[in-house]
Design a protein around this motif. Structure first.
Motif, mmCIF file in Angstrom:
data_model
loop_
_atom_site.group_PDB
_atom_site.id
_atom_site.type_symbol
_atom_site.label_atom_id
_atom_site.label_comp_id
_atom_site.label_asym_id
_atom_site.label_seq_id
_atom_site.Cartn_x
_atom_site.Cartn_y
_atom_site.Cartn_z
ATOM 1 N N MET A 203 -6.414 19.130 19.133
ATOM 2 C CA MET A 203 -6.979 17.671 19.885
ATOM 3 C C MET A 203 -7.500 16.377 19.707
ATOM 4 N N GLU A 204 -7.996 16.562 18.480
ATOM 5 C CA GLU A 204 -8.818 15.799 18.239
ATOM 6 C C GLU A 204 -7.951 14.286 16.940
ATOM 7 N N SER A 205 -6.983 15.209 16.402
ATOM 8 C CA SER A 205 -5.900 14.510 15.836
ATOM 9 C C SER A 205 -5.370 13.236 16.829
ATOM 10 N N LYS A 206 -4.464 14.610 18.414
ATOM 11 C CA LYS A 206 -4.262 13.781 19.153
ATOM 12 C C LYS A 206 -4.942 12.222 19.375
ATOM 13 N N PHE A 207 -6.588 12.704 20.037
ATOM 14 C CA PHE A 207 -7.025 11.179 20.143
ATOM 15 C C PHE A 207 -7.158 10.232 18.926
ATOM 16 N N ILE A 208 -6.860 10.745 17.904
ATOM 17 C CA ILE A 208 -7.417 9.648 17.185
ATOM 18 C C ILE A 208 -5.573 9.342 16.858
ATOM 19 N N GLY A 209 -5.034 9.604 16.951
ATOM 20 C CA GLY A 209 -3.517 9.688 16.869
ATOM 21 C C GLY A 209 -2.959 8.485 17.852
ATOM 22 N N CYS A 210 -3.428 8.611 18.841
ATOM 23 C CA CYS A 210 -3.195 7.646 20.082
ATOM 24 C C CYS A 210 -3.476 6.395 19.464
ATOM 25 N N ILE B 87 -5.230 0.481 27.937
ATOM 26 C CA ILE B 87 -5.116 1.354 28.434
ATOM 27 C C ILE B 87 -5.829 2.718 27.767
ATOM 28 N N ALA B 88 -5.161 2.790 26.032
ATOM 29 C CA ALA B 88 -5.542 4.366 25.378
ATOM 30 C C ALA B 88 -6.617 5.300 25.647
ATOM 31 N N PRO B 89 -7.899 4.737 25.450
ATOM 32 C CA PRO B 89 -9.600 5.378 26.066
ATOM 33 C C PRO B 89 -9.660 5.990 26.926
ATOM 34 N N ILE B 90 -9.058 5.584 28.129
ATOM 35 C CA ILE B 90 -8.889 5.801 29.629
ATOM 36 C C ILE B 90 -8.527 6.876 29.819
ATOM 37 N N ALA B 91 -6.504 6.807 29.259
ATOM 38 C CA ALA B 91 -5.931 8.425 29.048
ATOM 39 C C ALA B 91 -6.510 9.281 28.631
ATOM 40 N N LEU B 92 -6.896 9.145 27.412
ATOM 41 C CA LEU B 92 -7.731 10.343 26.722
ATOM 42 C C LEU B 92 -9.126 10.796 27.019
ATOM 43 N N LEU B 93 -9.395 10.085 28.121
ATOM 44 C CA LEU B 93 -11.167 10.657 28.607
ATOM 45 C C LEU B 93 -10.670 11.401 29.822
ATOM 46 N N ILE C 184 0.320 8.082 28.617
ATOM 47 C CA ILE C 184 0.076 8.762 27.338
ATOM 48 C C ILE C 184 -0.877 9.906 27.624
ATOM 49 N N SER C 185 -1.557 10.729 28.807
ATOM 50 C CA SER C 185 -1.620 11.189 29.089
ATOM 51 C C SER C 185 -0.700 12.865 29.011
ATOM 52 N N LEU C 186 0.197 12.595 29.694
ATOM 53 C CA LEU C 186 0.997 13.972 29.424
ATOM 54 C C LEU C 186 1.840 13.906 28.214
ATOM 55 N N ALA C 187 1.819 12.863 27.422
ATOM 56 C CA ALA C 187 2.026 12.865 25.635
ATOM 57 C C ALA C 187 1.270 14.104 25.121
ATOM 58 N N LEU C 188 0.043 14.029 25.131
ATOM 59 C CA LEU C 188 -0.692 15.231 25.141
ATOM 60 C C LEU C 188 -0.276 15.755 24.802
ATOM 61 N N LYS C 189 0.125 16.176 25.648
ATOM 62 C CA LYS C 189 0.246 17.743 25.911
ATOM 63 C C LYS C 189 1.995 18.309 25.947
ATOM 64 N N ILE C 190 2.430 17.909 25.444
ATOM 65 C CA ILE C 190 4.500 18.263 25.077
ATOM 66 C C ILE C 190 4.193 19.186 24.175
ATOM 67 N N ASN C 191 5.042 20.383 24.694
ATOM 68 C CA ASN C 191 5.288 21.188 24.113
ATOM 69 C C ASN C 191 6.522 21.661 23.816
ATOM 70 N N LYS C 192 7.155 22.683 23.137
ATOM 71 C CA LYS C 192 8.330 22.763 22.476
ATOM 72 C C LYS C 192 9.466 22.759 23.527
ATOM 73 N N GLU C 193 9.158 22.668 24.119
ATOM 74 C CA GLU C 193 10.593 22.964 25.010
ATOM 75 C C GLU C 193 10.706 21.368 26.301
ATOM 76 N N GLY D 189 1.741 8.356 19.241
ATOM 77 C CA GLY D 189 0.209 8.865 18.392
ATOM 78 C C GLY D 189 -0.178 9.964 19.126
ATOM 79 N N ALA D 190 -0.407 10.069 20.548
ATOM 80 C CA ALA D 190 -1.738 10.763 21.179
ATOM 81 C C ALA D 190 -0.266 12.780 20.960
ATOM 82 N N HIS D 191 1.617 11.960 21.068
ATOM 83 C CA HIS D 191 2.397 13.431 21.134
ATOM 84 C C HIS D 191 2.021 13.715 19.318
#
Ligand code: AR6
Ligand code: MG
Length: 303
Positions: free
Chosen positions: A1-8, A121-127, A163-172, A264-266
């Motif tokens: 998740m840290e890498s996703k925060f940086i990526g975003c 808005i990215a930082p608020i989306a992350l936090l 952004i918040s949804l992109a942090l949680k994307i999985n294979k499906e 980047g979040a994804h």
């Protein structure tokens, strides 16, 4: 998740810098490349940085503190290509108008519906990524500092949720379901209609039709759904998503900044071409802010 925060956050800045060379270019169906990429970013990233600095310093959202952080940063580098609205708000506040009232005075008392509240808005989306209703509220309150029109505020909430949804994307992952979920989240008919149109356009190859139906302008409703679409259509690759966003021209830096934050979040930091990160202005500082936001998130979640 840290890498996703940086990526975003890095992903947003790179999109901004890639698009800056194409901002306002007339429409063309021709692809774009990174040849004009200098790594120099604009107001989008500058305000995203201010937002992160304030969240970190206050350990969460504080409207007055964020306002003054935006103002101080703008005073140091006013040449970053700000839209007309925010500097007018800042000048009103500096002349004594309350930070709660200033943005409501713009555009005939309607407030701005520019994309300036969504682009940063990215930082608020992350936090606040794991609390959708709090995310919505904080996105609105942060938007109101400069963008008091409900469509400007809604753009910020919609981009934050994307952004918040992109942090949680999985294979499906289904791009169609992704767009629909954001369409059901928004309280605005204008955004919902555009996001559902985006579902219909997922296989469309003619960029002129995308621009005609979704828009590529500075208004939040003509750029936030477009940026989300650019990611959904090109979700398998960060570089492909941002270059596609830039290729739509119009407000290219901001649309690509928003697409870049989502992609980047994804994909996380590893999904972003290293050569771009190496050339990006103040990349180390942006990464440091992302790491600090991640630490703050961990701390807040454990208390
Ligand atoms: N009525 C009519 N036009 C409006 C209204 C309104 N209520 N609100 C906004 N506009 P602004 P931003 C139009 O000034 O959102 C930079 O290049 C109006 O044409 O609040 O911070 C960034 O990189 C206004 O000039 O600034 C972004 O690309 C425009 O929307 C962009 O500018 C922008 O709104 C962000 O600008
Ligand atoms: Mg810009």
């Amino acid at each position: 998740m840290e890498s996703k925060f940086i990526g975003c956050m890095i992903g947003c800045a790179i999109g901004d810098a890639l698009g800056a060379a194409y901002e306002g270019c007339p429409f063309s169906n021709v692809d774009v490349t990174d040849v004009a990429f200098t790594g120099r970013w604009t107001d989008d990233t500058h305000m995203m940085i201010g937002m992160a600095e304030s969240l970190i310093e206050c350990r969460g959202f504080n409207g007055e503190h964020m306002t003054w952080t935006f103002i101080r940063n703008w005073q140091k580098e006013p040449w970053r290509g700000y839209g007309p609205g925010p500097p007018r708000v800042f000048r009103l506040i500096l002349s004594g108008v309350s930070w709660r009232e200033a943005a409501k005075k713009l555009y005939g008392g309607m407030g701005s519906f520019g994309n300036g509240a969504a682009m940063r808005i990215a930082p608020i989306a992350l936090l606040y990524h794991d609390k959708p209703e709090e995310l919505r509220e904080v996105a609105y309150r942060s938007a109101e500092i400069t963008h008091a029109h409900e469509l400007g505020m809604e753009g910020a909430a919609v981009q934050a949720y994307a952004i918040s949804l992109a942090l949680k994307i999985n294979k499906e992952f289904s791009p169609e379901e992704y767009l629909k979920e954001i369409a059901y989240f928004t309280r605005s008919r204008a955004y919902r209609d555009k996001l559902l149109t985006a579902v219909r356009l997922l296989d469309e190859r003619n960029r002129r039709i995308i621009v005609k139906e979704l828009g590529n302008g500075v208004e939040a409703f003509n750029s936030v759904p477009t940026a989300i679409y650019c990611f959904a259509k090109n979700h398998e690759d960060y570089a492909k998503a941002v270059l596609y966003a830039v290729s739509l021209r119009g407000d290219a830096d901001t649309i690509a900044a928003m697409t870049g934050a989502i992609a980047g979040a994804h994909h996380g930091e590893e999904g972003i071409p290293r050569a771009w990160i190496e050339r990006l202005e103040r990349a180390e500082y942006i990464k440091k802010l992302a790491r600090e936001l991640w630490k703050l998130k961990t701390l807040l979640s454990s208390t």
